[in-house]
Scaffold this active site. Sequence first.
Site, mmCIF file in Angstrom:
data_model
loop_
_atom_site.group_PDB
_atom_site.id
_atom_site.type_symbol
_atom_site.label_atom_id
_atom_site.label_comp_id
_atom_site.label_asym_id
_atom_site.label_seq_id
_atom_site.Cartn_x
_atom_site.Cartn_y
_atom_site.Cartn_z
ATOM 1 N N ASP A 288 0.851 -1.181 0.000
ATOM 2 C CA ASP A 288 0.000 0.000 0.000
ATOM 3 C C ASP A 288 0.895 1.242 0.000
ATOM 4 O O ASP A 288 1.852 1.329 -0.757
ATOM 5 C CB ASP A 288 -0.957 -0.050 1.195
ATOM 6 N N ASP A 399 -5.307 3.105 -7.399
ATOM 7 C CA ASP A 399 -6.291 3.362 -6.345
ATOM 8 C C ASP A 399 -6.656 4.839 -6.344
ATOM 9 O O ASP A 399 -6.031 5.653 -7.042
ATOM 10 C CB ASP A 399 -5.685 2.950 -5.001
ATOM 11 N N ARG A 455 -9.610 0.351 -8.622
ATOM 12 C CA ARG A 455 -10.780 0.507 -7.765
ATOM 13 C C ARG A 455 -11.982 1.025 -8.546
ATOM 14 O O ARG A 455 -13.077 0.500 -8.436
ATOM 15 C CB ARG A 455 -10.469 1.447 -6.596
ATOM 16 N N ASP A 471 -12.919 -0.594 -0.551
ATOM 17 C CA ASP A 471 -12.722 -0.790 0.884
ATOM 18 C C ASP A 471 -13.960 -1.414 1.518
ATOM 19 O O ASP A 471 -15.025 -0.787 1.569
ATOM 20 C CB ASP A 471 -12.413 0.553 1.553
#
Length: 610
Positions: A288, A399, A455, A471
């Site tokens: 991440d 992302d 995403r 998420d």
Amino acid sequence: MYLTKYPHPANFSFAEGYDEASGVLHAGNRTFAATIQGYEGDIYHVRVSNPDTWPGGNKCLCPLDLPPQSQRHRLKADGRFEISLLGKEGQAILQSYPGAGFGVSGEAWLFQFAVGEDARFYGMGEKFFGQIELSGYRTKFWNTDVWADFPMAQWKDHPVDPPYFTTPYLAIKAGTEWVGILLHNPYPTFMQTPGLDDSRVFVEWQRTSKNVIVGSEGGQPDLYVIYGTSLPELTRKLQKLVGAAPLPPIWSLGYQQSRWGYAGHDDLVRVDAEFAKHEIPCDGLWMDLEHMRGFRIFNTSADAFPDGAQKTIEALQPNDRKIVPILDPGVKFEPGYDVYDDGHEKGIFCKNAEGKEFVGMVWPGETVFPDLTTEEGREWWAGYAQKWFEEGFSATWVDMNDPSTGPVDPQGMLFANGKEPHAAYHNQYALGMQMATFEGFQRAKPHERPFMLSRSGFIGSSRYAAIWTGDNVSNYFHLRSSVPTAIGMSLSGIPFHGADIGGFGGDCSEELMVDWMKASFLFPFCRNHSVKDSRPQEPYAYPSGTMQLLRRFIRLRYKMLPYLYNLFIRHEAEGDPILRPLIYDFHDTTIERTWDQFMIGPFVMQAPFL
């Protein structure tokens, strides 16, 4: 912009006259040009244009793959521009609502269709509704950053809408025949389906229309109508239209391990050793935010990789594990930072209403955003992505590309050097990022198959990226919702997808992790991902009995890799989804609403505990 309010037909002027020969259409006090074009395979394109109302025509970045034109028309339009789609018996299975079929209200437009009482509705792409049959829903299509745009009290245990990914597509079962409606329009679009589900109605005016309503708040009307005699036939046609997922590298179909907190070399080598010690197969270790130098994209931290990323890549090579770093679109607003200085000098960043660079607030603090909706912006980004992949990374996950701007209203972000409104390209921002990153990979590694996870996205994203559903939270609500969401995506031309196994936010219990792994171990994309400071979520971090169960199902995925791989081959060739509902392979009206049992290809059925 309101996410839960919708245009009402009473505020629209509807078509009053249409001449098919000239294409002249009259609605209210305006004149439009309207065409209906047929294509082989019973695919029809309905277009309405007016350069004063919708200047610039269709603004979609990714064109559709249209088959050859056909003069054989199952779709008809009369002198009031009322449309009928004829079924195999010559009867209309979809037709405009009389007197109010196509309407305009300023830049907004809509179509209204009457359907039979036995109609069933599916698709709509990524939706968190918790079921696959979608009668009685109003919904909007607008990419959001769910955790930032909705309150925690909602997204923790309840559905939110709209989520991260936009696919304005509706599949309608009309008797034994099927109709697909695709809005090839990047503006905020909306849909409404008839239905009488009293569980979602506490006052009478909450009931949805008795008609199917599809439309947009702006942008040129480009409506595609697809006819099929079955759900597989319909889905294959849609997939070929929007683009099939290219055959991925086989390692991307293996098990993937991620955690917000893996900070670089030491963590990756440690995790690699643990997977080897416990004999758990794993193809990718995902990083991440921590690998970046102060959240500066395209910059790795010396703390994360003291000897360079290539040294870590070599350390993981004996077990053939790949490193997949995150990549956000936001560039730290910092003169002296090479990526910012270069983009600033070349005029790459999105503008605000004052002609200055639009500034949001995300991980680096004040942040600017490259305009990835222009060829210049994508070329600029592809150059940096190429250098990024040349460092040795095997893939990336893109992302925050909704685009997420933190507490700053994104509608102040303007495109095309400030000439285009935010609404025209918001839903396509992630698609532009995917296109540019994909190009960068191909330049860096022309002999390898690209792999990218994203995403957000839009129609056409299937050509470039796998999609994860954003998420989620470590609880049974999110486990349950992952299955119908996956089915909806599969039926809407998004075949390569998956939810974070175990949940991203919160602490995943032993019981929940086992149930989640059992449910998701054959999803097209299989990744365990968790938030920083949560309970460790790697399979080996659980007690021995739990670890052995998790290992068993991960190994079972690897035993089934030949099957999964061949499903992707068939998908690329024919358009069939990998994961699909029971009604895809079985014709039985009692399973029209079944969502907690599903198929992986035509030969594997799962009925997990959810």
